[in-house]
Design an enzyme around this catalytic site. Structure first.
Site, PDB file in Angstrom:
ATOM      1  N   ASP A 199       0.858  -1.184   0.000  1.00 23.60           N
ATOM      2  CA  ASP A 199       0.000   0.000   0.000  1.00 23.60           C
ATOM      3  C   ASP A 199       0.891   1.229   0.000  1.00 23.60           C
ATOM      4  OD1 ASP A 199      -2.240   1.849   0.551  1.00 23.60           O
ATOM      5  OD2 ASP A 199      -1.330   1.957   2.541  1.00 23.60           O
ATOM      6  N   GLU A 302      -2.023  -1.592  -6.130  1.00 19.89           N
ATOM      7  CA  GLU A 302      -3.293  -1.015  -6.547  1.00 19.89           C
ATOM      8  C   GLU A 302      -3.132  -0.311  -7.895  1.00 19.89           C
ATOM      9  OE1 GLU A 302      -6.061   0.374  -3.011  1.00 19.89           O
ATOM     10  OE2 GLU A 302      -4.070   1.240  -2.828  1.00 19.89           O
ATOM     11  N   CYS A 369     -13.124  -5.213   5.694  1.00 19.13           N
ATOM     12  CA  CYS A 369     -12.484  -5.930   6.797  1.00 19.13           C
ATOM     13  C   CYS A 369     -11.912  -7.236   6.278  1.00 19.13           C
ATOM     14  CB  CYS A 369     -13.499  -6.198   7.909  1.00 19.13           C
ATOM     15  SG  CYS A 369     -12.821  -7.174   9.288  1.00 19.13           S
ATOM     16  N   CYS A 372     -13.851 -10.496   8.345  1.00 15.50           N
ATOM     17  CA  CYS A 372     -15.227 -10.922   8.084  1.00 15.50           C
ATOM     18  C   CYS A 372     -15.752 -10.468   6.736  1.00 15.50           C
ATOM     19  CB  CYS A 372     -16.148 -10.405   9.199  1.00 15.50           C
ATOM     20  SG  CYS A 372     -16.268  -8.598   9.281  1.00 15.50           S
ATOM     21  N   CYS A 388     -13.299  -2.666  12.659  1.00 13.73           N
ATOM     22  CA  CYS A 388     -14.484  -3.221  12.000  1.00 13.73           C
ATOM     23  C   CYS A 388     -15.696  -3.071  12.916  1.00 13.73           C
ATOM     24  CB  CYS A 388     -14.254  -4.681  11.644  1.00 13.73           C
ATOM     25  SG  CYS A 388     -15.652  -5.456  10.794  1.00 13.73           S
ATOM     26  N   CYS A 391     -17.150  -7.225  13.378  1.00 11.38           N
ATOM     27  CA  CYS A 391     -16.461  -8.237  14.190  1.00 11.38           C
ATOM     28  C   CYS A 391     -15.504  -7.644  15.205  1.00 11.38           C
ATOM     29  CB  CYS A 391     -15.720  -9.226  13.298  1.00 11.38           C
ATOM     30  SG  CYS A 391     -14.362  -8.482  12.349  1.00 11.38           S
ATOM     31  N   ASP A 398      -3.138   1.267   7.184  1.00  9.87           N
ATOM     32  CA  ASP A 398      -2.297   0.991   6.021  1.00  9.87           C
ATOM     33  C   ASP A 398      -2.043  -0.501   5.860  1.00  9.87           C
ATOM     34  OD1 ASP A 398      -2.175   3.671   5.471  1.00  9.87           O
ATOM     35  OD2 ASP A 398      -0.288   4.000   6.518  1.00  9.87           O
TER      36      ASP A 398
END
Length: 448
Positions: A199, A302, A369, A372, A388, A391, A398
């Protein structure tokens, strides 16, 4: 496998050679601008652009004319390559909308911006690498600073010679450089089994899915940017003062094509400052890319579009934007990182090692997340924290971002179509992305 690499060296020149190289680059620029002027006239008349072959015949006529007889001083191949570049640039403007290779209509070349020329045909006897010499047309032998041998270095330390396809001569901050575009035939490297997701951000330039970070020396770059702003103010003051003196008849009229000694000195200082920023950024990109290529065989990134990310929020007079200053600071920070150059450096380093880079869509990678699968913007209560709402999983934002990039890349069908890379895990727990906790402030690693 075949591999193409560029080797760049600084030329050791005297005043005579530098003057000749400048004339060669000026001839190339004159041919490009002359041909572009003709193409612009045909464009205004809605006529078909002139082809390269027709331009090549016109080049012979230009050399024979008295007005452009100076073109005979430059190598013919360098001038022909200028026409090829223009022909390719014009063809790229007619590509379909949405094609990444589509470009706008070419513009005229300016002096001291991208000066240089290209020689496409190279004889093996014209390169004396052991002694650091290269033979250029109409100049003879020129020495260069042989900082490394002109060969590909394998992992075991052996050097493999290559075949030079082209020679590029460029100018940067008053110095001339030679670049050898070389083709190598190397054995297929052993692909590393581990993969990683990365990232890119502002706080940490690069964050891996296993928690490691690589930081760019932003503070030094900001300091140099402040020095550049000061020099630009002096440059602007020089222009306004010259115009005031010219209005009173105490000096000649201001002409940017004939700058004064002070103005030339200021522009040279600004160029050197910009070069230092480029060197810092390039050093970080290459060291980070080399570190990733040494350990991983596949890197997921990305597919970001920096132009869209750095659009201005100023708006219009009727509909002004919001948080303009904050968005402007964010845009500068993103541009300071050089995301496109970083990705290109990683691709080149992985290509040498036999690895690959897979680009994944960036949608919802910062909100999903990894535990989950809950996707909600409320999962990011702060810029640095991910929590999250479904959960209760928490981690550094990051790191969660890079974990989602890796998970997307592993599910991508292109990862299995291009190469067979085993998704083995490291002993450090990289196989279970959720087992990696956010690094503390003291664990930040920098390659600058």
């Amino acid at each position: 496998m075949k591999l193409f690499c560029n080797f760049k060296y600084e030329l050791i020149t005297d005043d005579t050679r530098r003057s000749a190289l400048s004339r060669f680059a000026g001839c190339r620029r004159a041919v490009f601008n002359k041909a572009l002027e003709l193409q612009n006239e045909r464009k205004e008349k809605s006529e078909k652009p002139i082809s390269y072959l027709e331009m090549a015949h016109l080049l012979v006529e230009w050399k024979q004319s008295e007005e452009m007889a100076f073109l005979k001083e430059a190598p013919s191949q360098a001038l022909q390559q200028a026409l090829m570049d223009l022909d390719r640039a014009i063809k790229d403007t007619f590509r379909k909308k949405g094609d990444p290779a589509k470009k706008r209509w070419p513009r005229f070349k300016a002096k001291d911006i991208g000066d240089g020329f290209r020689l496409p045909q190279v004889k093996p006897q014209d390169i004396d690498d052991p002694n650091g010499r290269v033979k250029l047309p109409k100049l003879g032998w020129l020495r260069y600073r042989r900082s490394r041998p002109l060969a590909f270095k394998c992992e075991d330390g052996t050097l493999i010679p290559g075949k030079v396809k082209q020679i590029h001569i460029t100018k940067d901050c008053g110095k001339w450089f030679v670049t050898f575009a070389t083709e190598f035939e190397i054995p297929d490297p052993v692909i590393k089994e581990k993969d990683i997701g990365i990232d890119v951000g502002i706080v940490h330039a690069v964050t891996l899915s296993n928690g490691k970070t690589y930081d760019l020396d932003v503070e030094t770059i900001k300091k140099i940017e402040g020095e550049i702003a000061y020099l630009k103010r002096r440059l602007s003051l020089n222009q306004s003062s010259r115009k005031k003196l010219a209005a009173k008849g105490l000096a000649e009229a201001f002409d940017k094509r004939k700058p004064s000694r002070t103005r030339r000195r200021l522009k040279e200082l600004i160029q050197k400052k910009y070069k230092r920023i480029r060197s810092i950024r390039q050093d970080f990109h290459r060291k980070t890319a080399h570190a990733l290529a040494q350990e991983y065989g596949c890197v997921y990134v990305e597919d970001l579009h920096l132009r869209n990310m750095t659009k201005s929020a100023r708006g219009t007079k009727e509909n002004p934007g919001k948080h303009v200053r904050q968005k402007r600071a964010l845009n500068r920070a993103l541009q300071r990182m050089g995301l496109r150059a970083l990705r290109k450096a990683i691709e080149e380093a992985l290509n040498k090692m036999g690895g690959m880079v897979i680009a994944v869509p960036p949608q919802f990678t910062s909100q999903r997340c990894p535990n989950c699968g809950c996707t909600d913007k409320r999962n990011r209560p702060t810029q640095a924290l991910f929590s999250c709402i479904n959960c209760g999983y928490t981690n550094n934002a990051d790191i969660v971002w890079s974990i989602n990039v890796m998970m997307k890349g592993r599910m991508s069908p292109s990862a299995h179509e291009k190469k067979r890379i085993a998704r083995a895990v490291s002993a450090e727990g990289a196989g279970d992305p959720l087992s990696v906790s956010a690094p503390s402030a003291g664990t930040t690693r920098s390659t600058s």
